[in-house]
Design a protein around this motif. Structure first.
Motif, PDB file in Angstrom:
ATOM      1  N   UNK A 182     -34.469 -68.770   5.600  1.00 51.58           N
ATOM      2  CA  UNK A 182     -33.764 -67.439   4.826  1.00 51.58           C
ATOM      3  C   UNK A 182     -32.315 -66.658   3.851  1.00 51.58           C
ATOM      4  N   UNK A 183     -33.285 -66.504   2.860  1.00 53.37           N
ATOM      5  CA  UNK A 183     -32.036 -65.643   2.065  1.00 53.37           C
ATOM      6  C   UNK A 183     -31.164 -65.000   2.470  1.00 53.37           C
ATOM      7  N   UNK A 184     -30.264 -65.390   2.702  1.00 53.21           N
ATOM      8  CA  UNK A 184     -29.021 -63.618   2.721  1.00 53.21           C
ATOM      9  C   UNK A 184     -28.891 -62.804   1.654  1.00 53.21           C
ATOM     10  N   UNK A 185     -28.141 -61.466   1.928  1.00 50.31           N
ATOM     11  CA  UNK A 185     -28.134 -60.446   1.219  1.00 50.31           C
ATOM     12  C   UNK A 185     -26.720 -61.578   0.301  1.00 50.31           C
ATOM     13  N   UNK A 186     -25.800 -62.766   0.650  1.00 48.81           N
ATOM     14  CA  UNK A 186     -24.835 -63.008  -0.646  1.00 48.81           C
ATOM     15  C   UNK A 186     -25.479 -64.002  -0.847  1.00 48.81           C
ATOM     16  N   UNK A 187     -26.922 -64.213  -0.946  1.00 44.45           N
ATOM     17  CA  UNK A 187     -27.097 -65.212  -1.664  1.00 44.45           C
ATOM     18  C   UNK A 187     -27.612 -66.363  -1.494  1.00 44.45           C
ATOM     19  N   UNK A 188     -26.805 -66.914   0.107  1.00 44.73           N
ATOM     20  CA  UNK A 188     -26.707 -67.827   0.356  1.00 44.73           C
ATOM     21  C   UNK A 188     -27.968 -68.115   1.763  1.00 44.73           C
ATOM     22  N   UNK A 189     -28.754 -69.426   1.987  1.00 44.67           N
ATOM     23  CA  UNK A 189     -29.327 -69.952   2.485  1.00 44.67           C
ATOM     24  C   UNK A 189     -29.311 -70.254   4.496  1.00 44.67           C
ATOM     25  N   UNK A 190     -29.819 -69.318   5.119  1.00 43.81           N
ATOM     26  CA  UNK A 190     -29.363 -69.702   5.942  1.00 43.81           C
ATOM     27  C   UNK A 190     -30.665 -70.219   7.083  1.00 43.81           C
ATOM     28  N   UNK A 191     -29.867 -71.097   7.783  1.00 47.73           N
ATOM     29  CA  UNK A 191     -30.378 -71.946   8.606  1.00 47.73           C
ATOM     30  C   UNK A 191     -30.543 -72.217  10.127  1.00 47.73           C
ATOM     31  N   UNK A 192     -32.061 -71.013  10.094  1.00 48.92           N
ATOM     32  CA  UNK A 192     -31.583 -70.867  11.918  1.00 48.92           C
ATOM     33  C   UNK A 192     -31.080 -72.264  12.664  1.00 48.92           C
TER      34      UNK A 192
END
Length: 355
Positions: free
Chosen positions: A91-101
């Motif tokens: 998912x995309x985080x608020x800072x624009x980075x992508x979180x791989x769970x």
């Protein structure tokens, strides 16, 4: 987990699955989640794990997307994905980075990203002994904390250790949750029904047999899964990284190959939808974020979780995937088995109950 909690006497827990009559008198319950063992895969696996055809099984439906992080947190909280906020593999985080769970450590803080109490926390608060048994390397990860906080951790690195530690936890009344990932892994890299997958199915059968044979008096074993899986041929693959029509207007990509979240340039959403519908045709549903939410796929989604979904949601149908070369590791586009979408093969999961 709400039903298991109700059987074990946790105040306020509701037996939504109606397990109470079948588990009357039980004071200790083991829940084993076999990653990737969907209901549609059981007949194939049972050829190598006969115990799977011997045990009574009912069918449940996974959450959406039908992928491991979403399902593990749905299981652990007893809540729909929209509420707990883990809405995809990445998912995309608020800072624009992508979180791989799956690779999540502590950024963002799991308690903020997934704000709901888990069923392990509520059971522990009610005085129930709760233990989770999984790979030692999963201790303290973001996904483990988001899904299973409240349960005492016990590391079991292989099927024998997993069964041994789960049975040890059943020496006293309470709840033990175990997780086994290997069948899903072999389905991804080699394909459902492949020789490595068959060997993993043999291990699953041995694991379940050891748990069934070792159940103490007053105990029950529940076996379930997070999703099913299907093999996708090479001709069923679209690559947004190499197709300029699909790439136009895209600023970020998350999700996974069966369910894509597209984040688009300002004002480009309608053009992106038209382009994707033109290229993918019947191979996918291409929806706005609002259409996907209104369709009920996630349950209600609070405002704090809305931006995690893409401006455009792409739900693959049949045996199709959208890979994203240049946007994610190349290995994601070289897999054989996939899941995440809405087909019965992906979303139908078993519930096996043994006393």
């Amino acid at each position: 987990m709400p039903s298991v909690s109700a059987v074990l006497g946790v105040p306020g827990a509701t037996d939504v699955l109606g397990l109470g009559a079948q588990l009357a008198g039980v004071d200790r319950i083991a829940v084993l989640l076999v990653d990737g063992l969907g209901t549609y895969q059981i007949p194939v696996a049972a050829a190598h794990a006969p115990i799977l055809r011997e045990l009574p099984t009912r069918a449940l439906t996974s959450g959406f997307p039908s992928t491991t992080p979403v399902s593990l947190v749905t299981l652990g909280t007893g809540a729909l994905p929209g509420a707990h906020g883990v809405l995809g593999f990445t998912l995309r985080k608020p800072d624009g980075g992508i979180l791989n769970h799956i690779q999540w450590k502590d950024d963002p803080d799991p308690a903020d990203w997934q704000p709901l109490p888990t069923r392990f926390e509520t059971a522990t608060a009610a005085g129930v002994n709760v233990t989770q048994v999984t790979r030692p390397e999963f201790e303290g990860t973001g996904l483990t904390v988001a899904a299973n906080r409240g349960a005492a951790f016990s590391g079991g690195g292989d099927p024998l250790a997993l069964s041994t530690r789960m049975l040890a936890a059943l020496a006293r009344p309470g709840l033990v949750y175990g997780y086994h990932p290997d069948l899903d892994h072999q389905g991804h890299v080699a394909g459902v029904g492949s020789l490595p997958w068959q060997e993993a199915a043999v291990e699953v059968g041995s694991l379940v047999e050891r748990l069934v044979d070792g159940l103490p008096a007053g105990a029950a074993l529940l076996v379930t899964a997070d999703h099913g899986q299907l093999n996708v041929p090479l001709e069923g693959r679209f690559d947004l990284g190499s197709d300029p029509v699909l790439a136009a207007g895209i600023v970020a990509v998350s999700g996974e190959p069966r369910v894509r979240y597209l984040y688009v340039e300002d004002g480009a959403r309608d053009d992106v939808i038209a382009a994707w519908r033109g290229v993918l045709g019947d191979a996918a549903w291409v929806l706005t974020r609002e259409e996907a939410i209104a369709g009920g796929w996630y349950g209600p989604v609070p405002p704090a979780h809305l931006s995690r979904l893409g401006d455009v949601v792409v739900i693959c149908q049949g045996r199709a995937v959208v890979v994203a070369s240049g946007w994610e590791p190349p290995a994601a586009g070289r897999l054989v088995g996939y899941h995440g979408s809405v087909t019965a093969a992906e979303m139908t999961v078993p519930l096996v109950i043994v006393r």
